[in-house]
Enzyme design. Structure first.
Site, PDB file in Angstrom:
ATOM      1  N   ASN A  90       0.800  -1.213   0.000  1.00 46.15           N
ATOM      2  CA  ASN A  90       0.000   0.000   0.000  1.00 46.15           C
ATOM      3  C   ASN A  90       0.842   1.278   0.000  1.00 46.15           C
ATOM      4  O   ASN A  90       0.310   2.357  -0.258  1.00 46.15           O
ATOM      5  CB  ASN A  90      -0.918  -0.017   1.234  1.00 46.15           C
ATOM      6  CG  ASN A  90      -1.649   1.286   1.447  1.00 46.15           C
ATOM      7  OD1 ASN A  90      -2.631   1.576   0.770  1.00 46.15           O
ATOM      8  ND2 ASN A  90      -1.165   2.084   2.399  1.00 46.15           N
ATOM      9  N   TYR A 155       2.033  11.237 -10.289  1.00 42.51           N
ATOM     10  CA  TYR A 155       1.285  10.312  -9.435  1.00 42.51           C
ATOM     11  C   TYR A 155       0.311   9.476 -10.253  1.00 42.51           C
ATOM     12  O   TYR A 155       0.281   8.240 -10.132  1.00 42.51           O
ATOM     13  CB  TYR A 155       0.532  11.069  -8.357  1.00 42.51           C
ATOM     14  CG  TYR A 155      -0.378  10.180  -7.553  1.00 42.51           C
ATOM     15  CD1 TYR A 155       0.137   9.356  -6.547  1.00 42.51           C
ATOM     16  CD2 TYR A 155      -1.742  10.126  -7.808  1.00 42.51           C
ATOM     17  CE1 TYR A 155      -0.682   8.516  -5.820  1.00 42.51           C
ATOM     18  CE2 TYR A 155      -2.578   9.284  -7.083  1.00 42.51           C
ATOM     19  CZ  TYR A 155      -2.042   8.484  -6.095  1.00 42.51           C
ATOM     20  OH  TYR A 155      -2.863   7.646  -5.383  1.00 42.51           O
TER      21      TYR A 155
END
Length: 264
Positions: A90, A155
């Protein structure tokens, strides 16, 4: 097919677990009977470990920068040879504002955290799972990976990579006993937007999903061996739109969400 020796508690490895979705994923694992090795690049990981031990889990906390080879190797060493039943990768970083205005060291850190470090960890742990013929991998992608990310270009590009990579790896492992699931959240109430320098944007200031709800949907999908899950009705709709809209339209839509508000 058992993943851990009979009578032993299962082990989950969770990265980016000091807060937000990662912490909530670790909580799901602890509540479901896993011991934990949790990692983050900040000292708050120790506080997270204290809270998670309250769920009856044995928890090992590792503070390491998973953007680096040394950080990933340190985390793997902390497993001490114990088999990992579930890897929940994660850890991730965001970065807002225009690409040409960003510091390249920050750009590189996003890429090395979201992509390079994730791949290194998944390969090392995934090889061990494949050798045992059992294991579950959950990768945190994003619905951002479906959209050209104006004012968040690096991103979104990194999450497009993870979204794609997860499906490819899943296919490669389809007969191995190892499952691969991609959790694709939308904007979530975490420290992400603060860290990404995006508190001055519409998406940074808008309503967001609850991290615990997102984590529960991802954990449930992983346990079922599903390929991917988009959490939240609004995000499912946005993902569906992203699959049919032309890229220039999506980029313009993203600009409206992520462009910093002008002063004055």
């Amino acid at each position: 097919m058992t993943q851990s020796p009979p009578g032993a508690r299962r082990l989950a490895l969770v990265t980016g677990a000091s807060s937000g979705i990662g912490f909530e994923l670790a909580r799901c694992c602890a509540e479901d009977g896993h011991d934990l090795v949790i990692a983050a690049d900040e000292p708050e990981i120790e506080q997270a470990a204290v809270q998670l031990r309250g769920h009856g889990a044995t928890v090992t906390a590792v503070q390491a920068d998973l953007a680096t080879e040394a950080g990933v190797d340190r985390l793997v060493a902390a497993l001490a040879g114990r088999p990992v039943d579930a890897l929940l990768a994660n850890a991730g970083r965001g970065l807002g504002h225009g690409f040409l205005d960003q510091d390249f060291a920050a750009i590189r850190h996003v890429v090395e955290t979201n992509i390079t470090g994730t791949l290194r960890l998944v390969q090392q742990v995934g090889r061990q799972m494949r050798a045992r013929g059992a294991g579950r991998i959950l990768l945190t992608g994003s619905i951002a990976g479906f959209m050209p990310g104006s004012y968040q270009a690096v991103y979104n590009g990194s999450k497009a990579f993870i979204d794609s990579f997860s499906h490819a790896l899943r296919d490669e492992l389809k007969d191995s006993g190892v499952t691969v699931t991609c959790l694709m959240p939308g904007p979530t109430e975490t420290r992400f937007f603060e860290r990404a320098g995006m508190l001055d944007t519409p998406v940074g200031q808008g309503s967001k999903d609850d991290a615990a709800d997102v984590a529960r949907s991802g954990y449930a999908a992983m346990q079922k061996g599903e390929g991917d899950v988009v959490s939240g009705v609004k995000n499912k709709l946005q993902a569906a739109i992203a699959h049919v809209m032309p890229a220039p339209v999506l980029a313009a839509m993203h600009r409206h969400m992520a462009e910093p508000k002008k002063e004055g």
